[in-house]
Scaffold this motif. Structure first.
Motif, mmCIF file in Angstrom:
data_model
loop_
_atom_site.group_PDB
_atom_site.id
_atom_site.type_symbol
_atom_site.label_atom_id
_atom_site.label_comp_id
_atom_site.label_asym_id
_atom_site.label_seq_id
_atom_site.Cartn_x
_atom_site.Cartn_y
_atom_site.Cartn_z
ATOM 1 N N LEU A 59 0.852 -1.191 0.000
ATOM 2 C CA LEU A 59 0.000 0.000 0.000
ATOM 3 C C LEU A 59 0.888 1.240 0.000
ATOM 4 O O LEU A 59 1.539 1.560 0.993
ATOM 5 N N SER A 62 -0.025 6.778 -2.770
ATOM 6 C CA SER A 62 -1.040 7.026 -3.795
ATOM 7 C C SER A 62 -2.237 6.098 -3.611
ATOM 8 O O SER A 62 -3.388 6.497 -3.839
ATOM 9 N N ASP A 63 -1.975 4.824 -3.170
ATOM 10 C CA ASP A 63 -3.081 3.894 -2.923
ATOM 11 C C ASP A 63 -3.936 4.357 -1.745
ATOM 12 O O ASP A 63 -5.173 4.296 -1.801
ATOM 13 N N TYR A 66 -6.020 7.232 -2.852
ATOM 14 C CA TYR A 66 -7.089 6.778 -3.752
ATOM 15 C C TYR A 66 -8.220 6.116 -2.964
ATOM 16 O O TYR A 66 -9.409 6.370 -3.220
ATOM 17 N N LYS A 119 -7.094 -1.299 -4.349
ATOM 18 C CA LYS A 119 -6.017 -0.355 -4.612
ATOM 19 C C LYS A 119 -6.266 0.398 -5.909
ATOM 20 O O LYS A 119 -7.226 0.170 -6.623
ATOM 21 N N GLU A 120 -5.332 1.298 -6.229
ATOM 22 C CA GLU A 120 -5.469 2.117 -7.424
ATOM 23 C C GLU A 120 -5.388 1.289 -8.698
ATOM 24 O O GLU A 120 -5.997 1.630 -9.704
ATOM 25 N N ASP A 121 -4.653 0.169 -8.664
ATOM 26 C CA ASP A 121 -4.552 -0.706 -9.834
ATOM 27 C C ASP A 121 -5.654 -1.763 -9.875
ATOM 28 O O ASP A 121 -5.540 -2.751 -10.601
#
Length: 394
Positions: A59, A62-63, A66, A119-121
């Motif tokens: 983590l 940015s995660d 987000y 997460k962001e991805d």
């Protein structure tokens, strides 16, 4: 009988005063908005012995940002609860371990929750209870109540706070108040309808306070003045007394023309200039009136016509038939000069005694100049007469 003198029943209307509800200006609304806005909260991972996050490095900053933004993109609590529920897997507790010997200190939890964040991805990562709370910046009681409600009802918890609290007793009180207001008679008017279309007028000697007192005496029910006033204002289009009928026609014409939405900017500017010129002429007329000098200045006015009999009782009030005319003759000594009561003379007569025409007005003036003001009139160089009805520019 003229139309504006006809009695009409009071009716409910949808054109009463509009309630100006601006909740965004209230301190309570601002506090709630701040509470669920997420401002000043920093998302972080809480590491402890019981965490089963795959790795702290999975983590990133940015995660965390987000994930936090997924919850706080709205400050509406119901939507936030639904988002939190989508990151939880709630189930009833299957096993209980007695870690505390004292039975009164044992906590009986009914819900077991597993957490997983996106997460962001777009990959899911399981996290512990403490990390989930610190990432979303929420408290454990809120999460527990969301999960418990979902297990009991199978849906996200709705908003049960606020809203109307109408009871049958309150509704019955409002109906009785409406019936009491409708027991009065009102009158319409041909004049002054543009500013208040559909407005009806109750007797001028009434007021909301008097009507509320009459309601308490007749019904013996405890209804607050604020409730009675709100029903009178928001459910009816009523006022007290009659609007002014002898206003300047030119002023009314110019005001209506200025408010016309079809006018161009140039046309509206011209109307405003004409209205300003008209009002300056009216002020000049007042200046001429107040420039008394060594003249004998008299103001004439046929005042408001009173209708007899004059009683507050409804049955007697609406049986009035006879007009009582009042004609006033006042000597004007100039602006700021003291006005003696001996310089104010009233001539009164009933409708059946004589009509309201130029003959009786002339007779009253002749009596005034020959008997009451004869001595003062001889000492002045000139006489000026002003009709008071012409001195009312709006």
């Amino acid at each position: 009988m003229e139309y504006d003198e006809m009695d009409e029943p009071v009716l409910l209307t949808s054109k009463g005063k509009r309630k100006h509800c601006l909740p965004q200006n209230s301190s309570c609304y601002k506090a709630k908005e701040k509470r669920y806005s997420g401002n000043g909260l920093v998302a972080s991972v809480a590491l402890n012995d019981n965490t089963y996050t795959s790795s702290p490095d999975t983590l990133k900053e940015s995660d965390l940002y987000y994930i936090k933004q997924q919850l706080y993109f709205t400050n509406y609590k119901v939507k936030q609860d639904a988002i939190l529920l989508s990151h939880m897997d709630a189930m009833p507790c299957k096993r209980r371990r007695q870690q505390v010997e004292a039975e009164e200190k044992r906590r009986q939890r009914d819900v077991s929750i597993k957490y997983a964040i996106l997460k962001e991805d777009k990959t899911k990562v399981p996290v512990c209870h403490a990390s989930s709370l610190s990432i979303f910046c929420v408290k454990k009681d809120r999460v527990q109540s969301i999960a418990k409600y979902w297990l009991e009802n199978g849906k996200a918890r709705p908003e049960n706070r606020g809203g109307p609290r109408e009871t049958e007793e309150q509704t019955a009180k409002k109906d009785i108040v409406r019936k009491h207001i409708q027991s009065f008679n009102c009158r319409a008017s041909h004049y002054a309808r543009r500013g208040a279309p559909g407005r009806k007028f109750l007797p001028s000697d009434l007021s909301v306070g008097k009507m509320h007192q009459m309601f308490l005496e007749q019904n013996h029910q405890q209804v607050s003045y604020s409730l009675y006033w709100s029903i009178f204002v928001y459910d009816f289009n009523l006022a007290f007394g009659h609007p002014a009928k002898d206003v300047c026609s030119s002023c009314v014409k110019f005001r209506i023309a200025i408010n016309d939405p079809d006018l161009t900017a140039e046309e509206k500017r011209n109307k405003i200039l004409l209205y300003t010129l008209h009002r300056r002429r009216a002020r000049q007329f007042y200046d001429t009136l107040n420039d008394v000098g060594d003249t004998f200045t008299v103001c004439l006015d046929i005042m408001e016509n009173l209708v007899l009999p004059r009683f507050a009782i409804c049955q007697t009030y609406y049986l009035r038939q006879v007009y009582f005319y009042v004609f006033g003759v006042v000597r004007h000594r100039g602006r700021g000069e003291p006005q003696s009561r001996h310089e104010i003379n009233l001539y009164t007569w009933l409708e059946y005694e004589n009509s309201k025409d130029s003959n009786i007005v002339t007779s009253a003036l002749h009596h005034y100049f020959t008997s009451l003001a004869s001595v003062d009139l001889r000492q002045c160089q000139s006489l000026r007469l002003f009709l008071r009805l012409l001195l009312r520019p709006e």
